[in-house]
Motif scaffolding. Structure first.
Motif, mmCIF file in Angstrom:
data_model
loop_
_atom_site.group_PDB
_atom_site.id
_atom_site.type_symbol
_atom_site.label_atom_id
_atom_site.label_comp_id
_atom_site.label_asym_id
_atom_site.label_seq_id
_atom_site.Cartn_x
_atom_site.Cartn_y
_atom_site.Cartn_z
ATOM 1 N N ASP A 74 0.825 -1.206 0.000
ATOM 2 C CA ASP A 74 0.000 0.000 0.000
ATOM 3 C C ASP A 74 0.860 1.258 0.000
ATOM 4 N N TRP A 75 1.942 1.242 0.777
ATOM 5 C CA TRP A 75 2.796 2.428 0.891
ATOM 6 C C TRP A 75 3.522 2.727 -0.421
ATOM 7 N N LEU A 76 4.021 1.684 -1.081
ATOM 8 C CA LEU A 76 4.773 1.868 -2.325
ATOM 9 C C LEU A 76 3.882 1.915 -3.563
ATOM 10 N N ARG A 77 2.573 1.735 -3.362
ATOM 11 C CA ARG A 77 1.587 1.816 -4.453
ATOM 12 C C ARG A 77 1.767 0.708 -5.493
ATOM 13 N N TYR A 78 1.847 -0.516 -5.010
ATOM 14 C CA TYR A 78 1.660 -1.734 -5.784
ATOM 15 C C TYR A 78 2.766 -2.066 -6.777
ATOM 16 N N LYS A 79 3.026 -1.204 -7.754
ATOM 17 C CA LYS A 79 3.931 -1.575 -8.834
ATOM 18 C C LYS A 79 5.320 -1.996 -8.347
ATOM 19 N N SER A 118 3.935 -11.647 -1.699
ATOM 20 C CA SER A 118 3.855 -10.477 -2.580
ATOM 21 C C SER A 118 2.721 -10.572 -3.592
ATOM 22 N N GLU A 119 2.021 -11.693 -3.623
ATOM 23 C CA GLU A 119 0.913 -11.814 -4.567
ATOM 24 C C GLU A 119 -0.184 -10.789 -4.303
ATOM 25 N N VAL A 120 -0.243 -10.255 -3.085
ATOM 26 C CA VAL A 120 -1.238 -9.230 -2.782
ATOM 27 C C VAL A 120 -1.066 -8.021 -3.695
ATOM 28 N N ALA A 121 0.169 -7.726 -4.106
ATOM 29 C CA ALA A 121 0.402 -6.593 -5.006
ATOM 30 C C ALA A 121 -0.183 -6.867 -6.382
ATOM 31 N N TYR A 122 -0.012 -8.104 -6.870
ATOM 32 C CA TYR A 122 -0.561 -8.457 -8.181
ATOM 33 C C TYR A 122 -2.077 -8.312 -8.190
ATOM 34 N N PHE A 123 -2.723 -8.804 -7.143
ATOM 35 C CA PHE A 123 -4.184 -8.790 -7.121
ATOM 36 C C PHE A 123 -4.755 -7.436 -6.735
ATOM 37 N N SER A 124 -3.923 -6.538 -6.211
ATOM 38 C CA SER A 124 -4.411 -5.214 -5.816
ATOM 39 C C SER A 124 -4.119 -4.145 -6.867
ATOM 40 N N TYR A 125 -3.097 -4.369 -7.654
ATOM 41 C CA TYR A 125 -2.641 -3.320 -8.581
ATOM 42 C C TYR A 125 -3.744 -2.864 -9.529
ATOM 43 N N ILE A 126 -4.418 -3.801 -10.136
ATOM 44 C CA ILE A 126 -5.341 -3.463 -11.222
ATOM 45 C C ILE A 126 -6.481 -2.569 -10.756
ATOM 46 N N TYR A 127 -6.858 -2.674 -9.466
ATOM 47 C CA TYR A 127 -7.992 -1.893 -8.982
ATOM 48 C C TYR A 127 -7.612 -0.464 -8.639
ATOM 49 N N SER A 128 -6.332 -0.157 -8.660
ATOM 50 C CA SER A 128 -5.890 1.210 -8.432
ATOM 51 C C SER A 128 -5.756 1.993 -9.729
ATOM 52 N N VAL A 129 -5.846 1.318 -10.867
ATOM 53 C CA VAL A 129 -5.684 2.003 -12.156
ATOM 54 C C VAL A 129 -6.883 1.794 -13.082
ATOM 55 N N VAL A 130 -7.905 1.082 -12.616
ATOM 56 C CA VAL A 130 -9.073 0.782 -13.441
ATOM 57 C C VAL A 130 -10.321 1.318 -12.759
ATOM 58 N N ASP A 131 -11.255 1.836 -13.544
ATOM 59 C CA ASP A 131 -12.511 2.337 -12.995
ATOM 60 C C ASP A 131 -13.340 1.210 -12.395
ATOM 61 N N LEU A 132 -14.219 1.596 -11.479
ATOM 62 C CA LEU A 132 -15.060 0.622 -10.788
ATOM 63 C C LEU A 132 -15.882 -0.213 -11.760
ATOM 64 N N LYS A 133 -16.392 0.383 -12.829
ATOM 65 C CA LYS A 133 -17.235 -0.346 -13.760
ATOM 66 C C LYS A 133 -16.449 -1.377 -14.570
ATOM 67 N N THR A 219 -11.717 -6.980 -3.823
ATOM 68 C CA THR A 219 -11.901 -7.909 -4.918
ATOM 69 C C THR A 219 -10.609 -8.638 -5.225
ATOM 70 N N ALA A 220 -9.503 -7.920 -5.067
ATOM 71 C CA ALA A 220 -8.218 -8.553 -5.337
ATOM 72 C C ALA A 220 -7.985 -9.748 -4.447
ATOM 73 N N ASP A 221 -8.239 -9.593 -3.146
ATOM 74 C CA ASP A 221 -8.019 -10.715 -2.264
ATOM 75 C C ASP A 221 -9.015 -11.820 -2.521
ATOM 76 N N ALA A 222 -10.207 -11.434 -2.865
ATOM 77 C CA ALA A 222 -11.183 -12.478 -3.152
ATOM 78 C C ALA A 222 -10.766 -13.300 -4.345
ATOM 79 N N THR A 223 -10.051 -12.680 -5.277
ATOM 80 C CA THR A 223 -9.644 -13.411 -6.457
ATOM 81 C C THR A 223 -8.414 -14.245 -6.232
ATOM 82 N N ASP A 224 -7.815 -14.363 -4.965
ATOM 83 C CA ASP A 224 -6.583 -15.099 -4.731
ATOM 84 C C ASP A 224 -6.748 -16.588 -4.872
#
Length: 501
Positions: A74-79, A118-133, A219-224
């Protein structure tokens, strides 16, 4: 140039890059044959060393770095953590290829624990750059591609070993090439501008957007686990997000235009102490639901047993059938189990069952079937029974974890999926660490593989009994409440009216 700019600004650009990364980082042809490789002439290790001294390090490593990696993500913003994960994966494969001693293999397992955390970063990244829809499509693409990578890796390994096309060492070199492609791809990912806790939007916007942005991480964690779980969570989200949310988002967009850019940046970050206090308050609020607590307990207990089974099942297969002739089927078994597990979990999204009433009984009943499959794998002594039991056990777990994710998401009064799922995973790892240190580790009991799997099967039997009883109680309670609210029948109503007047 305009077309390229439009492509880079579209949601498909980061999604495509993340899918490419997810595919190449999960194609691991040697993974189904790890035990034959480590105990063969290439490494010349014994099964006891692999089982009691090397594999337990992964559990300890995963547990020790899970929370720091969660906060750093979260601190380093995923990437940066996505890139770091790929570097750790490259080091893991290199150690497995070029080192031989027990301490070196233990170091390899430590680095692999960092990769897993570190898989949490993979599953969290996409939701920080994509719209909710776009969440549903982005989730479906990224997770489906990752499952495809696991399946392709298992099938590819099966073909390479069965037809003697490559040696074990050459397969690892090929894996390093794939990992390098994934690492190169991760460097081109766009850098997110905000995150869930450390880099949130301006405080005036937090109230309106907090739930929406946390949806992404949740959603990211749910998709793990499986693509089916995402569909279930999307259904839950559909119940929670109504017209008022759309109105709030429109208002937020209007506020964003009015707030100066430099003021938003200065107010976006929070101190570590504030973040931890925020996390603790959200944690207490989420687990105040007794129903959610029961489902989370099952999650932690079952995931602990599942991880132990998957980690050591190859050791059991080697014990049941020491001949190298049968180990070549490991890749096919893993591929079949992955595909059937994904299909099973996906099908849950289309069932119409009142899981709040019948779910706990399903947890108990299917956990009992999983325990029966483990007992058969342990005591029958036939490799094909072991293979079949493993596929059944894995499918049952994926089915149940999907139900658990759905029900927990439905019970959440605030959208903190990432926090709850992360806490459940931490609980599972804590239990797994205790079992590993007592049962598996050479410094503990150091049991051989048959007693180990006897304990795992008995462990799931206890889960089955507890949650079956809990499920029966829930159904009895629901039926009793239903009888209490049923209105009197028509004749009784007429008699009461005549008597009254």
């Amino acid at each position: 140039m305009e077309a390229v700019k439009r492509w880079r600004s579209d949601w498909r650009y980061p999604t495509t890059l993340l899918c490419i990364y997810g595919f190449f980082s999960t194609v691991k042809p040697l993974e189904p044959f790890l035990i034959p490789y480590m105990t063969g002439p290439d490494k010349n290790l014994t099964t006891e060393q692999v089982n009691s001294q090397i594999f337990p390090v992964w559990t300890y490593s995963y547990l020790s770095v899970l929370v720091p990696v969660f906060l750093l993500t979260d601190w380093l913003r995923y990437k940066p953590v996505v890139v770091f994960q790929c570097v750790m994966l490259f080091i893991t494969t290199a150690l497995l290829l070029w080192t031989e001693s027990v301490p070196a293999m233990q170091a390899m397992q430590f680095f692999y624990g960092v990769v897993t955390a570190s898989e949490v970063a993979y599953f969290s990244y996409i939701y920080s750059v994509v719209d909710l829809k776009r969440y549903l499509k982005a989730t479906s693409y990224s997770r489906s591609v990752q499952l495809l990578g696991y399946t392709v890796g298992s099938v590819l390994g099966q073909l390479l070993i069965s037809f003697s096309l490559m040696s074990y060492n050459n397969i690892l070199v090929f894996t390093l090439v794939l990992t390098a492609i994934a690492l190169l791809t991760s460097c081109f990912l766009p850098m997110p501008q905000q995150s869930m806790f450390f880099h949130r939007r301006h405080t005036r916007q937090t109230t309106a957007t907090e739930g929406t942005k946390s949806n992404g991480d949740g959603t990211a964690d749910a998709t793990d686990y499986t693509s089916g779980s995402k569909i279930s969570l999307e259904e839950v989200r559909g119940k929670k997000v109504d017209k008022s949310r759309e109105i709030e988002e429109d208002a937020v967009k209007g506020q964003e235009e009015k707030v100066p850019e430099d003021f938003k940046k200065s107010a976006g970050a929070e101190s570590c102490g504030q973040v931890l206090l925020h996390l603790w308050r959200d944690f207490c609020h989420c687990y105040s639901s007794r129903q959610l607590l029961y489902w989370s307990v099952w999650w932690a207990m079952a995931t602990c047993g599942y991880n132990q089974t998957v980690n050591y099942v190859q050791v059991l297969w080697e014990h049941v059938q020491p001949s190298q002739n049968f180990s070549i089927y490991n890749g096919g078994v893993e591929a079949v189990s992955n595909l059937l597990s994904a299909a099973t979990a996906y099908g849950i999204g289309f069932t119409e069952v009142r899981w709040e009433q019948w779910g706990e009984l399903a947890l108990g009943g299917f956990s009992g079937l999983g325990a029966a499959a483990l007992f058969l794998m342990t005591f029958i002594g036939n490799i094909w029974v072991c293979y079949t039991g493993y596929v059944i056990f894995k499918c049952l777990y994926m089915l149940l974890i999907t139900i658990a994710m759905y029900q927990i998401a439905a019970d959440l009064s605030m959208e903190r999926y990432a926090l709850v799922f992360g806490a459940n995973t931490f609980g599972a790892l804590a239990l797994q660490t205790i079992i590993t240190s007592v049962v598996v580790d050479s410094r503990g009991l150091g049991l051989t593989i048959i007693p180990q799997f006897t304990i795992y099967a008995s462990y799931f039997s206890v889960i089955a009994v507890v949650f079956s009883l809990r499920g029966l109680f829930t159904i009895w309670k629901a039926q009793r409440n239903k009888r209490e609210i049923i209105p009197p029948d028509k004749n009784e109503s007429q008699d009461f009216a005549e008597h009254r007047f």
